[in-house]
Design a protein around this motif. Structure first.
Motif, PDB file in Angstrom:
ATOM      1  N   VAL A 150       0.827  -1.211   0.000  1.00  0.00           N
ATOM      2  CA  VAL A 150       0.000   0.000   0.000  1.00  0.00           C
ATOM      3  C   VAL A 150       0.860   1.260   0.000  1.00  0.00           C
ATOM      4  CG1 VAL A 150      -1.736   1.320   1.281  1.00  0.00           C
ATOM      5  CG2 VAL A 150      -1.933  -1.164   1.134  1.00  0.00           C
ATOM      6  N   LEU A 151       1.850   1.306   0.896  1.00  0.00           N
ATOM      7  CA  LEU A 151       2.657   2.517   1.017  1.00  0.00           C
ATOM      8  C   LEU A 151       3.434   2.806  -0.259  1.00  0.00           C
ATOM      9  CD1 LEU A 151       4.009   2.298   4.689  1.00  0.00           C
ATOM     10  CD2 LEU A 151       1.898   3.337   3.834  1.00  0.00           C
ATOM     11  N   LEU A 152       3.986   1.778  -0.896  1.00  0.00           N
ATOM     12  CA  LEU A 152       4.748   1.984  -2.133  1.00  0.00           C
ATOM     13  C   LEU A 152       3.854   2.236  -3.339  1.00  0.00           C
ATOM     14  CD1 LEU A 152       7.564  -0.663  -1.625  1.00  0.00           C
ATOM     15  CD2 LEU A 152       7.942   1.784  -1.965  1.00  0.00           C
ATOM     16  N   GLN A 153       2.743   1.503  -3.431  1.00  0.00           N
ATOM     17  CA  GLN A 153       1.876   1.641  -4.606  1.00  0.00           C
ATOM     18  C   GLN A 153       1.090   2.942  -4.618  1.00  0.00           C
ATOM     19  OE1 GLN A 153      -0.421  -1.987  -5.369  1.00  0.00           O
ATOM     20  NE2 GLN A 153       1.336  -3.203  -4.713  1.00  0.00           N
ATOM     21  N   ARG A 154       1.079   3.649  -3.512  1.00  0.00           N
ATOM     22  CA  ARG A 154       0.476   4.988  -3.533  1.00  0.00           C
ATOM     23  C   ARG A 154       1.304   5.940  -4.390  1.00  0.00           C
ATOM     24  NH1 ARG A 154       0.723   8.703   1.239  1.00  0.00           N
ATOM     25  NH2 ARG A 154       0.266  10.608   0.099  1.00  0.00           N
ATOM     26  N   PHE A 155       2.595   5.658  -4.503  1.00  0.00           N
ATOM     27  CA  PHE A 155       3.499   6.541  -5.243  1.00  0.00           C
ATOM     28  C   PHE A 155       4.104   5.916  -6.494  1.00  0.00           C
ATOM     29  CE2 PHE A 155       3.682   7.939  -0.795  1.00  0.00           C
ATOM     30  CZ  PHE A 155       3.334   9.278  -0.954  1.00  0.00           C
ATOM     31  N   TYR A 156       4.140   4.582  -6.563  1.00  0.00           N
ATOM     32  CA  TYR A 156       4.844   3.903  -7.658  1.00  0.00           C
ATOM     33  C   TYR A 156       3.993   2.813  -8.306  1.00  0.00           C
ATOM     34  CZ  TYR A 156       9.207   6.002  -5.942  1.00  0.00           C
ATOM     35  OH  TYR A 156      10.192   6.883  -5.572  1.00  0.00           O
ATOM     36  N   ARG A 157       4.164   2.674  -9.617  1.00  0.00           N
ATOM     37  CA  ARG A 157       3.640   1.497 -10.313  1.00  0.00           C
ATOM     38  C   ARG A 157       4.682   0.404 -10.149  1.00  0.00           C
ATOM     39  NH1 ARG A 157       3.850  -0.378 -15.929  1.00  0.00           N
ATOM     40  NH2 ARG A 157       5.145   1.415 -16.435  1.00  0.00           N
ATOM     41  N   VAL A 158       4.264  -0.765  -9.714  1.00  0.00           N
ATOM     42  CA  VAL A 158       5.204  -1.858  -9.435  1.00  0.00           C
ATOM     43  C   VAL A 158       5.000  -2.984 -10.448  1.00  0.00           C
ATOM     44  CG1 VAL A 158       6.040  -3.506  -7.719  1.00  0.00           C
ATOM     45  CG2 VAL A 158       5.130  -1.290  -6.967  1.00  0.00           C
TER      46      VAL A 158
END
Length: 250
Positions: A150-158
């Motif tokens: 959640v924390l990363l996908q708020r800012f990045y497409r993975v």
């Protein structure tokens, strides 16, 4: 040569094809500032040094590896930072991308540092323990979906790119490995309070088997807690759902 230090989680790539695939996964344009984390014996470093038109640096905690790299790859002189990635300041002014066969024992902490630096870091290509890579890339409704997702996908497409066989390393690790790519979103989801949003996500997943009404009851007024969303579990909520929910926190 050099010694391998288990204390630093050192498992060095020896599969040249995999090394090239990792390097090729990084989007490159003229003037790119690129930081390699944990170059170790230089398996992918030698290919990164060959990329024309970029500004390259590498951070390596192990002083022995720094000496080895400088002797083996003269082009790296002046581009090595001998300290821990977790303790260093941003190595460039302006934007820079990050690449590496990340030490598995600190890979989650590396991702939290990327979050701290997100305004400067548009892209990350990294090799992780497979389970960590799956957690970062997982979507909602997936058992691997969690706080880091959640924390990363708020800012990045993975993107989950490919897996790497244990025999591609020296020594072979006891875990499977995978490479993922993070590309910063042009319009990340905004929240009123980063602190409250992070607390909400961490608390919700702290009791991930329970309906959200139980772990989150102290964050919302009693009337709002009757909303249907609180009958769901944390892994059922999308990143956007968490953002919306955070807007109603006390």
């Amino acid at each position: 040569m050099y010694t391998l230090k288990k204390s630093l989680g050192q498992h060095f790539l020896k599969d040249e094809n995999m090394c090239r695939q990792i390097v090729e996964a990084m989007p490159v344009e003229e003037g790119l500032q690129l930081l390699e984390v944990g170059p170790g014996g230089g398996a992918i470093t030698k290919y990164l040094l060959e990329i024309p038109g970029i500004i390259f640096r590498a951070v390596e905690l192990d002083a022995e590896k720094v000496q080895y790299l400088e002797k083996t790859f003269p082009a790296i002189k002046g581009k090595l930072i001998n300290e821990s990635f977790l303790d260093m300041q941003p190595p460039f002014t302006g934007e820079f991308s990050i690449i590496g066969n990340f030490p598995y024992n600190i890979s989650t902490q590396i991702m939290f540092r990327v979050l701290d630096w997100r305004a400067q870091v548009p892209a990350v290509v990294g090799m992780f323990q497979k389970e960590v890579a799956q957690r970062i890339a997982a979507g909602h409704g997936n058992k691997d979906y969690g706080i880091l997702s959640v924390l990363l996908q708020r800012f990045y497409r993975v993107e989950y790119l490919f897996e790497v066989d244990e025999q591609s390393f020296n020594p072979p690790p006891k875990v499977k490995s995978a490479v993922i790519r993070l590309t910063r979103l042009e319009a990340p989801l905004a929240v009123k309070s980063e602190k409250k949003f992070n607390l909400l996500v961490k608390t919700a997943f702290g009791q991930r088997r329970k309906q959200l009404r139980n772990p989150l009851k102290g964050f919302f007024d009693k009337t709002f807690l009757q909303e249907p969303i609180f009958t769901k579990r944390a892994e059922e909520l999308s990143v956007a759902d968490f953002v919306t929910l955070s807007e109603h926190m006390l």
